[in-house]
Design a protein around this motif. Structure first.
Motif, mmCIF file in Angstrom:
data_model
loop_
_atom_site.group_PDB
_atom_site.id
_atom_site.type_symbol
_atom_site.label_atom_id
_atom_site.label_comp_id
_atom_site.label_asym_id
_atom_site.label_seq_id
_atom_site.Cartn_x
_atom_site.Cartn_y
_atom_site.Cartn_z
ATOM 1 N N ARG A 55 0.902 -1.182 0.041
ATOM 2 C CA ARG A 55 0.220 0.097 0.179
ATOM 3 C C ARG A 55 0.833 1.402 0.313
ATOM 4 N NH1 ARG A 55 -4.904 0.891 1.055
ATOM 5 N NH2 ARG A 55 -6.795 -0.840 1.113
ATOM 6 N N SER A 56 2.216 1.303 0.882
ATOM 7 C CA SER A 56 2.812 2.433 0.948
ATOM 8 C C SER A 56 3.514 2.407 -0.231
ATOM 9 C CB SER A 56 3.886 2.168 1.611
ATOM 10 O OG SER A 56 3.624 2.172 3.114
ATOM 11 N N GLU A 59 1.287 3.982 -2.835
ATOM 12 C CA GLU A 59 0.764 5.245 -2.716
ATOM 13 C C GLU A 59 1.259 6.283 -2.699
ATOM 14 O OE1 GLU A 59 -0.326 5.790 1.672
ATOM 15 O OE2 GLU A 59 -2.455 4.101 1.393
ATOM 16 N N GLU A 62 4.225 7.799 -8.238
ATOM 17 C CA GLU A 62 3.662 8.666 -8.964
ATOM 18 C C GLU A 62 2.508 8.473 -10.620
ATOM 19 O OE1 GLU A 62 4.559 12.154 -8.458
ATOM 20 O OE2 GLU A 62 5.653 12.010 -7.372
ATOM 21 N N SER A 85 -0.928 10.975 -10.086
ATOM 22 C CA SER A 85 -1.691 12.144 -8.860
ATOM 23 C C SER A 85 -2.659 13.287 -9.487
ATOM 24 C CB SER A 85 -1.070 12.858 -7.909
ATOM 25 O OG SER A 85 -0.150 14.158 -8.968
ATOM 26 N N ASP A 154 -9.061 8.853 -11.431
ATOM 27 C CA ASP A 154 -8.633 8.961 -9.682
ATOM 28 C C ASP A 154 -7.599 8.146 -8.788
ATOM 29 O OD1 ASP A 154 -8.066 9.603 -6.726
ATOM 30 O OD2 ASP A 154 -10.173 11.606 -6.875
ATOM 31 N N LYS A 155 -6.506 7.941 -9.319
ATOM 32 C CA LYS A 155 -5.022 6.971 -8.814
ATOM 33 C C LYS A 155 -5.801 6.657 -7.588
ATOM 34 C CE LYS A 155 -0.415 6.607 -7.520
ATOM 35 N NZ LYS A 155 -0.878 6.724 -6.274
ATOM 36 N N ASP A 156 -5.657 7.768 -6.513
ATOM 37 C CA ASP A 156 -5.745 7.717 -5.334
ATOM 38 C C ASP A 156 -7.008 6.302 -4.573
ATOM 39 O OD1 ASP A 156 -3.510 8.557 -4.344
ATOM 40 O OD2 ASP A 156 -3.954 10.439 -3.909
ATOM 41 N N VAL A 157 -8.200 6.989 -5.031
ATOM 42 C CA VAL A 157 -9.598 6.675 -4.851
ATOM 43 C C VAL A 157 -9.308 5.285 -4.877
ATOM 44 C CG1 VAL A 157 -11.805 6.622 -5.198
ATOM 45 C CG2 VAL A 157 -10.994 8.299 -4.533
ATOM 46 N N LEU A 159 -7.195 3.229 -6.294
ATOM 47 C CA LEU A 159 -6.731 2.236 -5.421
ATOM 48 C C LEU A 159 -6.881 1.942 -3.812
ATOM 49 C CD1 LEU A 159 -2.897 3.412 -6.474
ATOM 50 C CD2 LEU A 159 -3.839 1.375 -7.941
ATOM 51 N N ASP A 160 -7.270 3.079 -3.237
ATOM 52 C CA ASP A 160 -7.474 2.642 -1.713
ATOM 53 C C ASP A 160 -8.626 1.714 -1.781
ATOM 54 O OD1 ASP A 160 -7.588 3.733 0.974
ATOM 55 O OD2 ASP A 160 -9.562 4.135 0.496
#
Length: 246
Positions: A55-56, A59, A62, A85, A154-157, A159-160
């Protein structure tokens, strides 16, 4: 008959002593290769530690390319997206229809054929649909479709939400994805999903099988940059009203 005592090869004796020492100290290498030789070492960690590491790594990356299928709310989506991002670009296929998505910052654009734009509309809109076909149509931020479509970029949304495994997570052996060695972690013996994590370089996630047969995704091109620019004015149109809800 005279029995000649068998001489022990000094090298063999030394090798045996080294193996005894290795076993006593928890090292491997006697009677088989070390499966962690030349790896990033995450294969030695617990499943929980591997999950945190991957996960780290994800996140902090890039960029990433995400390809595969996702089943959610009874609908199946085939995705092929490149994400960073501040946006993303690629295609989504749902119910036999494929459309392109491009988000640069807060600006979201959708590109589709005439069939997409004329769906559930009358003949009077056929001409308008033809004009929209193949163009980048700007999606208003107040449109109900904006949040739904922008989520795919949205990469963060993504992957999370996607990297979660359910149930009791445990390691599930060594595997290989596209020529890269991996360690697999699974939830509830696979029923809660499984994730292959790279044993080479950074411990990026490489393949995800979602719980409940909710799709399979591959992750690639980690940290490989790509162009992300708004389309030219000649290729951009405003829909002029709320996008088709279907």
């Amino acid at each position: 008959m005279t029995v000649t005592p068998r001489r022990r090869n000094p090298r063999s004796a030394l090798a045996g002593a080294v193996c005894v020492l290795a076993v006593g100290t928890g090292l491997t290498g006697c009677g088989g290769e070390d499966p962690d030789a030349g790896t990033n070492g995450v294969g030695k960690l617990s499943a929980a530690q591997i999950q945190r590491k991957t996960r780290s790594a994800a996140e902090a990356a890039e960029t990433v390319r995400l390809h595969g299928s996702v089943v959610t709310s009874g609908s199946t989506y085939a995705l092929d997206m490149r994400l960073k991002s501040d946006g993303g670009t690629g295609s989504v296929t749902a119910k036999g229809t494929t459309f392109g998505l491009l988000r640069v910052g807060e600006q979201l654009f959708l590109k589709a054929d005439a069939g997409f734009w004329s769906h559930d509309t009358g003949d009077a809109d056929a001409a308008a649909a033809e004009k929209l076909a193949g163009k980048y149509v700007k999606v208003p931020q107040g449109d109900p479709s904006y949040k739904k479509f922008s989520g795919f970029t949205d990469k963060d949304v993504l992957l999370d939400g996607l990297l979660a495994l359910h149930g009791t997570v445990a390691t599930d052996g060594r595997h290989e994805q596209a020529g890269t060695r991996t360690v697999r972690i699974s939830g509830d013996d696979g029923d809660g999903g499984s994730l292959d994590v790279s044993l080479e370089g950074r411990p990026y996630p490489l393949r995800l099988v979602r719980a409940g047969s909710a799709g399979t995704l591959t992750f690639s091109d980690w940290n490989k940059d790509f162009a992300l620019t708004e389309p030219g004015k000649d290729d951009t149109l405003d829909y002029g009203k709320q996008l088709p809800t279907s």
